[in-house]
Design a protein around this motif. Structure first.
Motif, PDB file in Angstrom:
ATOM      1  N   GLN A 194      -7.995 -19.746  92.616  1.00  0.00           N
ATOM      2  CA  GLN A 194      -8.797 -19.088  94.064  1.00  0.00           C
ATOM      3  C   GLN A 194      -7.643 -18.368  94.461  1.00  0.00           C
ATOM      4  OE1 GLN A 194     -11.450 -21.251  96.057  1.00  0.00           O
ATOM      5  NE2 GLN A 194     -12.351 -21.983  93.908  1.00  0.00           N
ATOM      6  N   GLN A 195      -6.575 -18.616  94.851  1.00  0.00           N
ATOM      7  CA  GLN A 195      -5.982 -18.116  94.990  1.00  0.00           C
ATOM      8  C   GLN A 195      -4.817 -16.875  94.575  1.00  0.00           C
ATOM      9  OE1 GLN A 195      -4.887 -21.464  99.069  1.00  0.00           O
ATOM     10  NE2 GLN A 195      -3.248 -20.122  97.682  1.00  0.00           N
ATOM     11  N   LEU A 196      -4.610 -17.365  93.283  1.00  0.00           N
ATOM     12  CA  LEU A 196      -3.901 -16.279  92.080  1.00  0.00           C
ATOM     13  C   LEU A 196      -4.453 -15.338  92.149  1.00  0.00           C
ATOM     14  CD1 LEU A 196      -2.274 -19.182  90.181  1.00  0.00           C
ATOM     15  CD2 LEU A 196      -1.577 -17.545  91.589  1.00  0.00           C
ATOM     16  N   LYS A 197      -6.004 -15.856  91.479  1.00  0.00           N
ATOM     17  CA  LYS A 197      -7.433 -14.899  91.167  1.00  0.00           C
ATOM     18  C   LYS A 197      -7.449 -13.679  92.012  1.00  0.00           C
ATOM     19  CE  LYS A 197      -8.139 -14.480  87.637  1.00  0.00           C
ATOM     20  NZ  LYS A 197      -7.546 -13.867  86.644  1.00  0.00           N
ATOM     21  N   ILE A 198      -7.501 -13.954  93.650  1.00  0.00           N
ATOM     22  CA  ILE A 198      -7.197 -13.165  94.846  1.00  0.00           C
ATOM     23  C   ILE A 198      -6.014 -12.434  94.838  1.00  0.00           C
ATOM     24  CG2 ILE A 198      -7.855 -13.354  97.456  1.00  0.00           C
ATOM     25  CD1 ILE A 198      -9.444 -15.592  96.879  1.00  0.00           C
ATOM     26  N   LEU A 199      -5.177 -13.077  94.490  1.00  0.00           N
ATOM     27  CA  LEU A 199      -3.604 -12.332  95.351  1.00  0.00           C
ATOM     28  C   LEU A 199      -3.681 -10.685  94.050  1.00  0.00           C
ATOM     29  CD1 LEU A 199      -1.552 -12.211  96.548  1.00  0.00           C
ATOM     30  CD2 LEU A 199      -0.289 -12.849  95.031  1.00  0.00           C
ATOM     31  N   GLU A 200      -4.638 -11.265  92.723  1.00  0.00           N
ATOM     32  CA  GLU A 200      -4.240 -10.114  91.816  1.00  0.00           C
ATOM     33  C   GLU A 200      -5.248  -9.216  91.927  1.00  0.00           C
ATOM     34  OE1 GLU A 200      -4.499 -11.632  87.248  1.00  0.00           O
ATOM     35  OE2 GLU A 200      -6.574 -11.407  87.703  1.00  0.00           O
ATOM     36  N   SER A 201      -6.413  -9.706  93.160  1.00  0.00           N
ATOM     37  CA  SER A 201      -6.912  -8.438  93.318  1.00  0.00           C
ATOM     38  C   SER A 201      -6.368  -7.049  94.270  1.00  0.00           C
ATOM     39  CB  SER A 201      -8.736  -8.787  93.306  1.00  0.00           C
ATOM     40  OG  SER A 201      -8.720  -9.432  94.405  1.00  0.00           O
ATOM     41  N   ILE A 202      -5.870  -8.059  95.061  1.00  0.00           N
ATOM     42  CA  ILE A 202      -5.468  -7.201  96.460  1.00  0.00           C
ATOM     43  C   ILE A 202      -3.878  -6.584  95.713  1.00  0.00           C
ATOM     44  CG2 ILE A 202      -3.665  -7.031  97.955  1.00  0.00           C
ATOM     45  CD1 ILE A 202      -5.651 -10.580  98.728  1.00  0.00           C
ATOM     46  N   THR A 203      -3.471  -7.022  94.618  1.00  0.00           N
ATOM     47  CA  THR A 203      -2.460  -6.671  94.482  1.00  0.00           C
ATOM     48  C   THR A 203      -2.205  -5.396  93.198  1.00  0.00           C
ATOM     49  OG1 THR A 203      -0.775  -8.099  93.257  1.00  0.00           O
ATOM     50  CG2 THR A 203      -0.334  -8.351  95.502  1.00  0.00           C
ATOM     51  N   ASN A 204      -2.722  -5.478  92.854  1.00  0.00           N
ATOM     52  CA  ASN A 204      -4.133  -4.641  91.161  1.00  0.00           C
ATOM     53  C   ASN A 204      -2.544  -5.045  90.000  1.00  0.00           C
ATOM     54  OD1 ASN A 204      -5.815  -3.728  92.440  1.00  0.00           O
ATOM     55  ND2 ASN A 204      -5.345  -1.930  93.429  1.00  0.00           N
ATOM     56  N   GLU A 205      -1.526  -6.413  90.390  1.00  0.00           N
ATOM     57  CA  GLU A 205      -0.938  -6.515  89.826  1.00  0.00           C
ATOM     58  C   GLU A 205      -1.672  -7.546  88.491  1.00  0.00           C
ATOM     59  OE1 GLU A 205       3.678  -8.185  89.690  1.00  0.00           O
ATOM     60  OE2 GLU A 205       2.837  -6.937  91.077  1.00  0.00           O
ATOM     61  N   GLN A 206      -1.211  -7.837  87.371  1.00  0.00           N
ATOM     62  CA  GLN A 206      -1.813  -8.784  86.740  1.00  0.00           C
ATOM     63  C   GLN A 206      -0.817 -10.885  87.092  1.00  0.00           C
ATOM     64  OE1 GLN A 206      -2.775  -8.269  82.269  1.00  0.00           O
ATOM     65  NE2 GLN A 206      -3.860 -10.657  82.176  1.00  0.00           N
ATOM     66  N   ILE A 207      -1.382 -11.256  87.065  1.00  0.00           N
ATOM     67  CA  ILE A 207      -0.395 -12.603  87.235  1.00  0.00           C
ATOM     68  C   ILE A 207       0.127 -13.111  86.083  1.00  0.00           C
ATOM     69  CG2 ILE A 207      -0.583 -15.246  87.877  1.00  0.00           C
ATOM     70  CD1 ILE A 207      -1.162 -13.476  89.865  1.00  0.00           C
TER      71      ILE A 207
END
Length: 364
Positions: A297-310
């Motif tokens: 969940q944290q990874l996907k939320i972080l992805e939305s914040i940075t607009n950078e794919q994990i």
């Protein structure tokens, strides 16, 4: 699962509202093991997150305003007393001769001004020479300084008037005088005051950085233990290169093992996805199903914040996605499990077996 709906909604619409709801619910119920990380993610989901970041760092605008208001009430009493003292000393004012007076009289005044034993009020504190800066701003008799400044103004010699004010540590008057002079004289006056006052009041250097538009340098020059104050300054005053300055500060912080968490906060502000994930893995081992789900969940939320794919090619992330896919498959969420499996880069036999099981189950 609510989270997977949120992911799907973000992919389709770009809306982060459901991510915000998930974070709010987790924080309210204290259901996740790392509430601090979830709070950071939640405030970072807002486009205008800097005010919330200031609150997180401990800098409440309302509280600071209240503190300053209380301080000013006490300060006013002291200032009034000081003003009365200054008024009483004005009786000792000495008139300086005009241009039509003879040279001998002028020399007498000059001699009196430079004589350390002359024009010292009874009970006035006399400073012992201890440094070049203190020598430059050594106190002089109020009456003499008043006359020198006044006469300098009358002949339009603001440079001399400012020097007299600085010499007697009348910094407010020096600034007032400099405002009537040239821009170069204003800058040099401010520089002299900053040089002297910053030794006793560090915030003076901060004000100077704001005035001279050099606030960006704090990311590389400030003390590590003052990282909160430094980040607060960047949030408020660094506009053109905010993320770059945050990354610089984070890079300095991570060199010291005592500031790993601080580095994580700064990397999040800098939108450095890889660095944030790296700090998460260093600080915590994700092994239980609940921990694995929380990390995804944290990874996907972080992805939305940075607009950078994990970057799922990182072995640790691939392993987490594999474990999460296994959890989804056991709950019958086969298509979702397949989507996470497709991201993994694990060459292990167990990963291939799971992929075949999910594929065959979907076919049936």
């Amino acid at each position: 699962m609510a989270f997977e709906h949120a992911v799907a909604n973000y992919v389709q619409t770009g809306s982060k509202d459901q991510f915000k709801t998930i974070c709010d619910e987790a924080i309210a119920s204290e259901s996740c093991s790392n509430l601090d990380t979830r709070r950071l993610l939640r405030l970072s989901l807002d486009d205008n997150f800097k005010p919330a970041m200031l609150e997180y760092l401990g800098f409440s605008k309302d509280k600071i305003s209240k503190t300053i208001a209380d301080f000013c009430e006490d300060k006013a009493v002291v200032t009034n007393g000081t003003q009365k003292m200054d008024a009483s000393s004005s009786d000792e004012a000495i008139k300086v001769k005009n241009d039509d007076d003879d040279d001998d009289d002028d020399e007498v005044v000059e001699t009196n001004i430079n004589d350390d034993d002359t024009n010292v009020d009874e009970g006035e504190e006399v400073e012992i020479e201890s440094s070049e800066a203190e020598k430059e701003f050594n106190k002089s008799s109020p009456g003499v300084v008043n006359s020198l400044i006044q006469n300098s103004i009358l002949v339009n010699d603001f440079d001399s008037a400012i020097q007299a004010a600085l010499h007697s540590k009348r910094f407010d008057e020096a600034l007032l005088l400099a405002s009537c002079a040239s821009a170069d004289l204003w800058r040099s006056t401010v520089a002299k005051i900053v040089e002297y006052r910053s030794k006793a009041s560090p915030y003076i250097s901060i004000i100077n950085s704001i005035m001279t538009n050099t606030i960006s340098s704090v990311s590389t020059t400030s003390k590590l233990e003052d990282w909160r104050e430094t980040l607060a300054l960047l949030c408020n005053y660094e506009h053109s290169a905010f993320e770059e300055r945050c990354a610089e500060l984070a890079a300095r912080l991570e060199q010291d093992c005592n500031y790993e968490e601080a580095a994580t906060v700064c990397y999040l502000c800098a939108r450095k996805t890889h660095n944030v994930i790296e700090k998460w893995f260093l600080r915590h081992k994700y092994s239980t199903p609940a921990e694995i789900q929380e990390l995804v969940q944290q990874l996907k939320i972080l992805e939305s914040i940075t607009n950078e794919q994990i970057n799922a090619t990182i072995p640790e992330i691939s392993e987490i996605f594999y474990q999460y896919s296994h959890l989804l498959a056991t709950h019958g969420l086969l298509s979702t499990a397949q989507s996470y499996l497709s991201l993994t880069q694990l060459p292990s036999r167990s990963a291939k077996i799971l992929a075949d099981r999910v594929y065959n189950a979907q076919s049936n």
